[in-house]
Design a protein around this motif. Structure first.
Motif, short mmCIF file in Angstrom:
data_model
loop_
_atom_site.label_atom_id
_atom_site.label_comp_id
_atom_site.label_asym_id
_atom_site.label_seq_id
_atom_site.Cartn_x
_atom_site.Cartn_y
_atom_site.Cartn_z
N LYS A 268 0.85 -1.19 0.00
CA LYS A 268 0.00 0.00 0.00
C LYS A 268 0.88 1.23 0.00
O LYS A 268 1.57 1.51 0.96
CB LYS A 268 -0.92 -0.03 1.22
N VAL B 199 -0.14 4.31 -1.88
CA VAL B 199 -0.84 5.54 -2.26
C VAL B 199 -1.15 6.39 -1.03
O VAL B 199 -1.61 5.87 -0.01
CB VAL B 199 -2.17 5.19 -2.99
N ASP C 133 -13.95 6.47 -0.46
CA ASP C 133 -12.82 5.56 -0.30
C ASP C 133 -13.06 4.59 0.85
O ASP C 133 -12.56 3.46 0.83
CB ASP C 133 -11.55 6.37 0.02
N VAL D 186 -16.06 3.36 3.76
CA VAL D 186 -17.44 3.45 4.23
C VAL D 186 -17.62 2.49 5.40
O VAL D 186 -17.34 1.29 5.28
CB VAL D 186 -18.46 3.07 3.13
N THR D 187 -18.02 3.01 6.54
CA THR D 187 -18.33 2.16 7.69
C THR D 187 -19.81 2.27 8.00
O THR D 187 -20.37 3.37 8.05
CB THR D 187 -17.51 2.57 8.93
N GLU D 188 -20.44 1.11 8.19
CA GLU D 188 -21.86 1.04 8.54
C GLU D 188 -21.94 0.74 10.03
O GLU D 188 -21.52 -0.32 10.48
CB GLU D 188 -22.51 -0.09 7.72
N GLY E 145 -23.87 -0.49 12.94
CA GLY E 145 -25.07 -1.28 13.18
C GLY E 145 -25.42 -1.27 14.66
O GLY E 145 -24.55 -1.29 15.51
N GLY F 275 -15.29 -3.30 10.95
CA GLY F 275 -15.09 -2.01 10.29
C GLY F 275 -14.23 -1.05 11.08
O GLY F 275 -13.87 -1.29 12.24
N LYS F 276 -13.91 0.08 10.45
CA LYS F 276 -13.15 1.14 11.11
C LYS F 276 -14.06 1.87 12.09
O LYS F 276 -15.28 1.83 11.96
CB LYS F 276 -12.68 2.16 10.07
N GLY F 277 -13.46 2.60 13.03
CA GLY F 277 -14.24 3.52 13.85
C GLY F 277 -14.46 3.07 15.29
O GLY F 277 -15.05 3.81 16.07
N THR G 116 -22.44 -1.31 19.53
CA THR G 116 -22.45 -0.94 18.11
C THR G 116 -21.47 -1.84 17.37
O THR G 116 -20.35 -2.06 17.81
CB THR G 116 -22.05 0.53 17.92
N GLU G 117 -21.96 -2.37 16.24
CA GLU G 117 -21.13 -3.22 15.38
C GLU G 117 -20.70 -2.38 14.19
O GLU G 117 -21.53 -1.94 13.39
CB GLU G 117 -21.98 -4.42 14.92
N MET G 118 -19.39 -2.11 14.08
CA MET G 118 -18.89 -1.35 12.94
C MET G 118 -18.64 -2.32 11.78
O MET G 118 -17.77 -3.19 11.86
CB MET G 118 -17.58 -0.62 13.31
N GLY G 119 -19.42 -2.16 10.72
CA GLY G 119 -19.30 -3.03 9.55
C GLY G 119 -18.49 -2.34 8.47
O GLY G 119 -18.60 -1.13 8.27
N VAL H 181 -18.05 -1.54 4.87
CA VAL H 181 -18.75 -1.55 3.59
C VAL H 181 -17.74 -1.44 2.46
O VAL H 181 -17.85 -2.05 1.41
CB VAL H 181 -19.77 -0.39 3.51
N LYS H 182 -16.70 -0.68 2.70
CA LYS H 182 -15.70 -0.36 1.66
C LYS H 182 -14.45 0.11 2.37
O LYS H 182 -14.54 0.90 3.32
CB LYS H 182 -16.27 0.79 0.82
N HIS H 183 -13.29 -0.37 1.93
CA HIS H 183 -12.06 0.02 2.61
C HIS H 183 -10.99 0.43 1.60
O HIS H 183 -10.72 -0.29 0.66
CB HIS H 183 -11.56 -1.12 3.49
N HIS H 184 -10.38 1.59 1.86
CA HIS H 184 -9.38 2.12 0.93
C HIS H 184 -8.11 1.27 0.87
O HIS H 184 -7.37 1.35 -0.09
CB HIS H 184 -9.03 3.57 1.27
N PHE H 185 -7.82 0.47 1.91
CA PHE H 185 -6.63 -0.39 1.85
C PHE H 185 -6.74 -1.32 0.63
O PHE H 185 -5.73 -1.65 0.00
CB PHE H 185 -6.46 -1.23 3.11
N ALA I 267 -7.80 -0.66 -2.15
CA ALA I 267 -7.42 0.08 -3.37
C ALA I 267 -5.95 0.52 -3.31
O ALA I 267 -5.53 1.38 -4.08
CB ALA I 267 -8.34 1.29 -3.54
N GLY I 268 -5.18 -0.08 -2.39
CA GLY I 268 -3.74 0.22 -2.35
C GLY I 268 -3.37 1.48 -1.59
O GLY I 268 -2.23 1.90 -1.59
N VAL I 269 -4.35 2.08 -0.93
CA VAL I 269 -4.05 3.30 -0.17
C VAL I 269 -3.48 2.89 1.19
O VAL I 269 -4.02 2.01 1.86
CB VAL I 269 -5.31 4.16 0.04
#
Lengths: 202, 202
Positions: A28, A30, A178, A180-182, A184, B42-44, B181-184, B186-190, B192-194
């Motif tokens: 990684k 970038v 880039d 997204v955290t959901e 829940g 997830g993050k957060g 709270t469950e952090m899910g 959805v999308k992670h920049h790692f 994508a090589g970030v």
């Protein structure tokens, strides 16, 4: 199995894991300003954005926050961030939740005003992290034009990190993001009759 | 439908919503220290705990954080919290992630030491919010006794809020918690090589 053998096995397993981890980190390369979205029905969306502001302040950055919806609330975090002086720029333009105002035209005007402020902050090169708190709510009610907002976010300076919070993030925004955290909701104390308390909820 | 009618309908709908909301808030009367868990992939999780610390500081409270795992990292948040002087009490007793040390006995000793510190902070009446960062990891690896930890958390002072972070929270802890709270992810920049970037990840 003796204790020594077990310790050896543990060491070997963890050494392999470290090698995998190190290789992943090395791939990684970038660096870029991230578009981060905190959405979902659970707690922690705004709170995690506050945490990101703290971390950024710890690195010496200037940060800004525009609150789209919660303007009517007097929040603990505002008092706390006063400790950082003009390194935190706070903009409260919403007029409370929409069921507080009951005036759609006023809500739309407040959201547009908040978005103009957000655009001005995106153009300020001293700001490295910008939080757009509850922007998702304004987008969900169509108080702002989704395509225009996402387009502006995508065209931001390459080194600017933006955090968008609020339930029901629009798919177009998630597509552009880039990270997204959901959040829940597994369990909530309100269901057990516990009230929103100072220092925790606000 | 004229604009005036639409505005009226909106006002009526929102007024009903406000009545429901106000009635719900009025039913919640209990005030208590919460046991809060941030878990999920997830993050957060830690970041939202930092946000809760900020909010609590904004209300004039003293807060404390014990880091069970991330000790080896030099994090931006520590620099930032220095602005609050002795109102923040920070305890870093973990020695990095377990694949960094590769020594199980040392990791267990570090976790036990961290837990003893947590017990001491729970007994300090000046602390109103205590973050036990990555405690879930220590529990997942059975580096601490789950029943003993949960029992101690349940027997805490009634006005003490405790936040436990980390993936894979144990069901017994979730059962004991007020807010989970469950952090899910959805999308992670790692993906994508970030890379992990200063000011955002640490």
């Amino acid at each position: 199995m003796t204790d020594a053998t077990e310790a050896d096995r543990h060491r070997e397993k963890m050494a392999k894991r470290k090698a995998v981890q190190d290789a992943e980190v090395a791939q990684k390369t970038v660096e870029k300003g991230l578009l981060i979205v905190h959405t979902g029905p659970g707690k922690g969306k705004t709170t995690a954005a506050l945490g990101l502001m703290v971390r950024a302040l710890g690195r010496g950055w200037r940060v800004a926050c525009v609150q789209f919806i919660k303007g009517g609330w007097d929040t603990g975090e505002r008092h706390a961030f006063a400790a950082f002086g003009d390194r935190v720029s706070w903009h409260t333009l919403g007029e409370g939740f929409t069921w507080e105002t009951q005036d759609k035209a006023r809500d739309i005007a407040a959201c547009r005003h908040a978005w103009e402020r957000a655009e001005a902050l995106m153009a300020d090169p001293t700001v490295r992290l910008l939080v757009l708190d509850e922007l998702n709510i304004a987008l969900r009610y169509d108080y702002l034009d989704l395509a225009a907002v996402v387009g502006t976010l995508q065209a931001r300076r390459p080194d600017l990190h933006v955090v968008v919070t609020g339930r029901n993030a629009k798919p177009m925004l998630i597509e552009a993001a880039d990270l997204v955290t959901e959040m829940g909701s597994v369990k909530h104390h309100f269901a057990a009759g516990v009230k929103a308390q100072e220092g925790i909820e606000f």
